[in-house]
Every structure is written in C-alpha cells, then in structure tokens.
Design a protein around this motif. Sequence first.
Motif, PDB file in Angstrom:
ATOM      1  N   UNK A 139       0.683  -1.270  -0.124  1.00 19.92           N
ATOM      2  CA  UNK A 139       0.015   0.059   0.067  1.00 19.92           C
ATOM      3  C   UNK A 139       0.884   1.308   0.062  1.00 19.92           C
ATOM      4  N   UNK A 140       2.049   1.182   0.637  1.00 21.48           N
ATOM      5  CA  UNK A 140       2.978   2.429   0.423  1.00 21.48           C
ATOM      6  C   UNK A 140       3.588   2.852  -0.786  1.00 21.48           C
ATOM      7  N   UNK A 141       3.812   1.784  -1.411  1.00 13.66           N
ATOM      8  CA  UNK A 141       4.142   1.845  -2.621  1.00 13.66           C
ATOM      9  C   UNK A 141       3.048   2.400  -3.618  1.00 13.66           C
ATOM     10  N   UNK A 142       2.019   1.667  -3.706  1.00 14.81           N
ATOM     11  CA  UNK A 142       0.830   2.214  -4.405  1.00 14.81           C
ATOM     12  C   UNK A 142       0.471   3.770  -4.252  1.00 14.81           C
ATOM     13  N   UNK A 143       0.655   4.308  -3.089  1.00 14.29           N
ATOM     14  CA  UNK A 143       0.378   5.661  -2.740  1.00 14.29           C
ATOM     15  C   UNK A 143       1.415   6.604  -3.113  1.00 14.29           C
ATOM     16  N   UNK A 144       2.504   6.205  -3.720  1.00 20.29           N
ATOM     17  CA  UNK A 144       3.468   7.074  -4.202  1.00 20.29           C
ATOM     18  C   UNK A 144       3.143   7.426  -5.612  1.00 20.29           C
ATOM     19  N   UNK A 145       3.348   8.838  -5.895  1.00 24.92           N
ATOM     20  CA  UNK A 145       2.930   9.403  -7.321  1.00 24.92           C
ATOM     21  C   UNK A 145       3.546   8.925  -8.528  1.00 24.92           C
ATOM     22  N   UNK A 146       3.206   8.459  -9.402  1.00 24.92           N
ATOM     23  CA  UNK A 146       3.485   7.755 -10.698  1.00 24.92           C
ATOM     24  C   UNK A 146       5.069   8.327 -10.958  1.00 24.92           C
ATOM     25  N   UNK A 147       5.029   9.697 -11.108  1.00 28.82           N
ATOM     26  CA  UNK A 147       6.480  10.476 -11.274  1.00 28.82           C
ATOM     27  C   UNK A 147       7.441  10.067 -10.307  1.00 28.82           C
ATOM     28  N   UNK A 148       7.163   9.729  -9.261  1.00 28.21           N
ATOM     29  CA  UNK A 148       8.120   9.569  -8.150  1.00 28.21           C
ATOM     30  C   UNK A 148       8.385   8.066  -7.567  1.00 28.21           C
ATOM     31  N   UNK A 149       7.917   6.932  -8.496  1.00 27.59           N
ATOM     32  CA  UNK A 149       7.983   5.636  -8.091  1.00 27.59           C
ATOM     33  C   UNK A 149       9.613   5.085  -8.159  1.00 27.59           C
ATOM     34  N   UNK A 150      10.143   5.432  -9.419  1.00 22.73           N
ATOM     35  CA  UNK A 150      11.352   4.901  -9.541  1.00 22.73           C
ATOM     36  C   UNK A 150      12.356   5.547  -8.666  1.00 22.73           C
ATOM     37  N   UNK A 151      12.386   6.750  -8.713  1.00 20.23           N
ATOM     38  CA  UNK A 151      13.482   7.602  -7.902  1.00 20.23           C
ATOM     39  C   UNK A 151      13.153   7.415  -6.416  1.00 20.23           C
ATOM     40  N   UNK A 152      11.881   7.110  -5.832  1.00 16.79           N
ATOM     41  CA  UNK A 152      11.814   6.781  -4.630  1.00 16.79           C
ATOM     42  C   UNK A 152      12.499   5.248  -4.211  1.00 16.79           C
ATOM     43  N   UNK A 153      12.539   4.675  -5.219  1.00 20.39           N
ATOM     44  CA  UNK A 153      13.248   3.056  -5.172  1.00 20.39           C
ATOM     45  C   UNK A 153      14.638   3.623  -5.053  1.00 20.39           C
ATOM     46  N   UNK A 154      15.192   4.233  -5.644  1.00 21.29           N
ATOM     47  CA  UNK A 154      16.646   4.649  -5.973  1.00 21.29           C
ATOM     48  C   UNK A 154      17.188   5.344  -4.683  1.00 21.29           C
ATOM     49  N   UNK A 155      16.608   6.542  -4.117  1.00 26.33           N
ATOM     50  CA  UNK A 155      16.764   7.235  -3.018  1.00 26.33           C
ATOM     51  C   UNK A 155      15.589   7.423  -2.286  1.00 26.33           C
ATOM     52  N   UNK A 156      15.426   6.284  -1.387  1.00 23.72           N
ATOM     53  CA  UNK A 156      14.322   6.423  -0.290  1.00 23.72           C
ATOM     54  C   UNK A 156      14.384   7.840   0.350  1.00 23.72           C
ATOM     55  N   UNK A 157      13.164   8.363   0.396  1.00 24.30           N
ATOM     56  CA  UNK A 157      12.871   9.589   1.370  1.00 24.30           C
ATOM     57  C   UNK A 157      11.805   9.148   2.523  1.00 24.30           C
ATOM     58  N   UNK A 158      12.106   8.717   3.574  1.00 19.24           N
ATOM     59  CA  UNK A 158      11.144   8.310   4.368  1.00 19.24           C
ATOM     60  C   UNK A 158      10.293   9.371   4.738  1.00 19.24           C
ATOM     61  N   UNK A 159      10.533  10.512   4.981  1.00 16.97           N
ATOM     62  CA  UNK A 159       9.836  11.806   5.377  1.00 16.97           C
ATOM     63  C   UNK A 159       8.757  12.163   4.199  1.00 16.97           C
ATOM     64  N   UNK A 160       8.964  12.021   2.988  1.00 18.92           N
ATOM     65  CA  UNK A 160       8.322  12.237   1.734  1.00 18.92           C
ATOM     66  C   UNK A 160       7.365  11.102   1.537  1.00 18.92           C
ATOM     67  N   UNK A 161       8.006   9.828   1.704  1.00 17.89           N
ATOM     68  CA  UNK A 161       7.175   8.840   1.164  1.00 17.89           C
ATOM     69  C   UNK A 161       7.621   7.462   2.012  1.00 17.89           C
TER      70      UNK A 161
END
Length: 251
Positions: free
Chosen positions: A122-144
């Motif tokens: 569910x946490x991944x499903x909530x990430x905006x489409x344009x930020x999915x790949x970058x969130x996997x590469x450089x996680x930002x727990x405060x943002x997602x």
Amino acid sequence: HKKIERKKRVKPGTPFGQTYGLSHNWMKFIEIAGPDSPARQVDERTADLHYQVGPPYIATALDMHSIVRRWAELVPKVHRAKPELMSEMYAYCLAAADMGLPHEVVDSMMLSSDDAYGEGWDMIDNIPDGEVCSSGIIPNQSLHPLPTVLHYCQNYGVGNVLFSKYLIPSDIFTCQKPLLIEPGDDAMSPDNAYKPKLGGQKQELKPNMHKRNVFVTCAITSIVNEASLFFKLHHCDEADANKERTLNLLA
C-alpha cells in the motif's frame, strides 16, 4: 470473537514480526517441542493472529535471546521432519509459542511478492507515478514512508529490464563485467506496463502491478550497481573498470 487488542510498542513480552503467509502450518510440529510445551495451548486462531511471522522481527534483547536459543534447538528437529524450505521459519514460530511470546503481526515492514497479502505494498501504491522509480533509488521516508526490507526472492521487471537473483552471473563483481541495465525515466509509461520473461515473452501488468514492479526493479538494480561500482572503485584500475550499464539478465 472478542475484539483484538493491537499493540503499538515493542516491550518485554511483546515482540513484533512481519506477516508471512504461513497460517498455522507450524502447528504440525508441536510434538517436537515436547509434551509440556506452552505451544500446545495455542489454538489455530491465536496461531494465525500472533505466530505467522517472519523477518523482520523486533523484540527486546531478552525476549529475542529466549526465542533464538529455543529456535536453535528446534530447527534441526523440524528440518528432519520437513527437510525443505520454510522449515526454519516454522521452527521460529514454534520456538516463539514454546516460550509463550505471541507476536504483534504487522504488514508494513517488508516487500516480497508483488501480489501477496500482508505486505507493505500500500505504501508503494500511494507514491505518485512520477516519483516511483526515484523513491526506489533514493528513499525519502519523510516524503514517502516505505517498508524497511525488500525480500527479493521473486523476479521483478518492467519494460526490457528483468531482475532475478537466480540470473545474476557469478562474476558480477569483477572489473570487466558491466553494470546492470536499469529502468529509464519512462518506466511508468503505459508502453512499459509489462514484465519481460525468458524466451522473449511478455507478462502484461495491471496499473498497481506495474507501479510495484517499477519500484522494486529501480531499487534493486541500483543497489546492485552501487555495490558493483564500490568494488570497481577499490579493486580495479580506472582503465579496466567497466561502468557501462549494459548487462541484461535476459541476454
């Protein structure tokens, strides 16, 4: 059934564990724990609510020490009864029950199979489409907010990129071996909503499966490449270090 009381904090007598789809199968091995084991007092509902766990586990040092000591005793016995994968996990469940330490079972600590229940998708499903790949590469727990563990025992892919640990070449960490290919900036494009398979076939991905595979594929290929670059930096001459991102595990 009475209302389930959910615990919010790890404390003595209250370990936490990630949901695994083990159900109460570990109870088949209760006899191994002995005739006076507290595990014999656990019913199937309690087993499903408090013992179908796997890593990550979180517990106080004393509770974990108690479980692990008993776990080490039970693992070989359970493995003899079930000499295959999962026996060590069943043994952990049995050890926890034998020590009278029911776990608070949570869904948010791990990702593994993209269509599994009880995982943090569910946490991944909530990430905006344009930020999915970058969130996997450089996680930002405060943002997602993200799960803390990626259990990469499955295969993941998007577009022309596939990752499977079973396809990683044995010489991945050498000077000459190129880096893995990584998903591009267009990974979330509908044109890339498929997973490549051996033999040139494609598995079409529904939108949520597409997003989940983009996240994991971006995360794991970048992690492996970061490790490979670390090796090349410390063990290879600059002229011999192949830093091209061209290694296709399907080739």
